[in-house]
Design an enzyme around this catalytic site. Structure first.
Site, short mmCIF file in Angstrom:
data_model
loop_
_atom_site.label_atom_id
_atom_site.label_comp_id
_atom_site.label_asym_id
_atom_site.label_seq_id
_atom_site.Cartn_x
_atom_site.Cartn_y
_atom_site.Cartn_z
N GLU A 2 23.66 96.39 57.95
CA GLU A 2 24.86 95.65 57.59
C GLU A 2 25.97 96.66 57.32
OE1 GLU A 2 25.15 91.59 55.07
OE2 GLU A 2 24.59 93.33 53.94
N GLU A 60 19.13 86.54 48.71
CA GLU A 60 19.63 87.92 48.66
C GLU A 60 20.09 88.25 47.25
OE1 GLU A 60 22.78 88.93 51.38
OE2 GLU A 60 22.53 91.08 50.97
MN MN Z 1 23.53 92.12 52.44
#
Ligand code: MN
Length: 289
Positions: free
Chosen positions: A240, A146
């Site tokens: 998220e 990420e």
């Molecule tokens: Mn994230």
């Protein structure tokens, strides 16, 4: 393509009761999959997770951010080794739970660094990720790194920086994970990084600029989803969002979740599920233009 939601939308604890809350909430909101945070993979029973998911017809992925004691990019071999051991366990848990993706900040600690990454630190992380890539491939799990903002890592903060690090890793089972919240801070736009990532993009987080309700901040979702459409991206797309209404001691404090941006998980999640699917549907119609 599977549309999912991060577990911290529903609960900050992932014991059996917390798992039940997260899995039932995921299903009720209309999502296909739950992203289970694995901050402590040694505390999770993958076989139990799999049975509970199967009962609800929900798929899973997992993410985590390493802490300083498990920093894969540490120049101290003992610290890097601690991180590798934790990630080995995380890969095993994902496989036991029936998942195919492990993502997040799995290449450095998720924290503000006070200096640039060193060549030795990058090499340490890259070498460990090569070994972990082999283990994950054998387990049927894809690893995606990420790309996060400058306050949460010093290895790479943009998609192109991530691609450069992937060259150092040099493994065909280690790819990129982009997050619109972080892109909105660091990238020059929301379309080009998606196209630059190309077929190395294997995981996506959808987050608003303040991590609250989608559509109430400054993220240019239209450009981002057009990029996914142009790529033909078909990997997981996971919502998220964090609020002080739901707290994980290990994750909320690291991410700086001091404010209450929502208090109704079910409403937030159902809204996000509709928002993401509507964006994807809109992009599909561009083929008719
Ligand atoms: Mn994230």
């Amino acid at each position: 393509m599977q549309i999912g939601v991060h577990g911290l939308v529903f609960t900050g604890t992932f014991d059996e009761a917390g798992l039940q809350t997260a899995i039932a909430g995921t299903q009720a909101a209309g999502f296909d999959l739950l992203e289970l945070p694995l901050m402590d993979p040694f505390a999770i029973d993958g076989a139990l997770v799999r049975r509970m998911l199967d009962d609800h017809g929900v798929a899973m992925t997992s993410s985590l951010g390493l802490d300083a004691a498990h920093d894969l990019s540490s120049e101290d071999p003992a610290v890097s080794r601690q991180g590798e051991t934790l990630l080995e366990r995380a890969i095993d848990v994902v496989a036991e739970a029936g998942g195919q993706h492990l993502c997040g900040v799995i290449y450095s600690a998720m924290q503000k660094y006070m200096a640039p990454a060193t060549a030795a630190g990058r090499a340490s992380s890259a070498a460990a990720l090569g070994r972990l890539g082999d283990r994950a491939a054998a387990a049927g799990v894809t690893l995606s790194l990420e790309i996060v903002n400058r306050y949460e890592t010093n290895i790479a903060n943009t998609a192109r920086g991530g691609l450069r690090f992937l060259e150092e890793v040099g493994h065909d089972n280690v790819h990129l994970h982009l997050d619109t919240y972080h892109m909105n801070i660091e990238e020059s736009g929301m379309l080009e990084p998606v196209l630059d990532a190309g077929d190395r993009l294997r995981y996506v987080h959808i987050g608003e600029s303040h991590r609250g309700y989608l559509g109430t901040g400054s993220v240019d979702f239209g450009s981002f989803f057009r990029g996914l459409g142009r790529l033909g991206y078909d990997g997981p797309i996971v919502f998220e969002s964090f609020s002080s209404a739901v707290v994980s001691e290990s994750l909320s404090n690291t991410l700086g979740i001091w404010r209450n941006l929502w208090d109704d998980s079910a409403d937030l999640a159902a809204h996000a599920n509709r928002f993401i699917r509507d964006q994807l549907r809109s992009v599909e119609t561009i083929a008719l233009h």
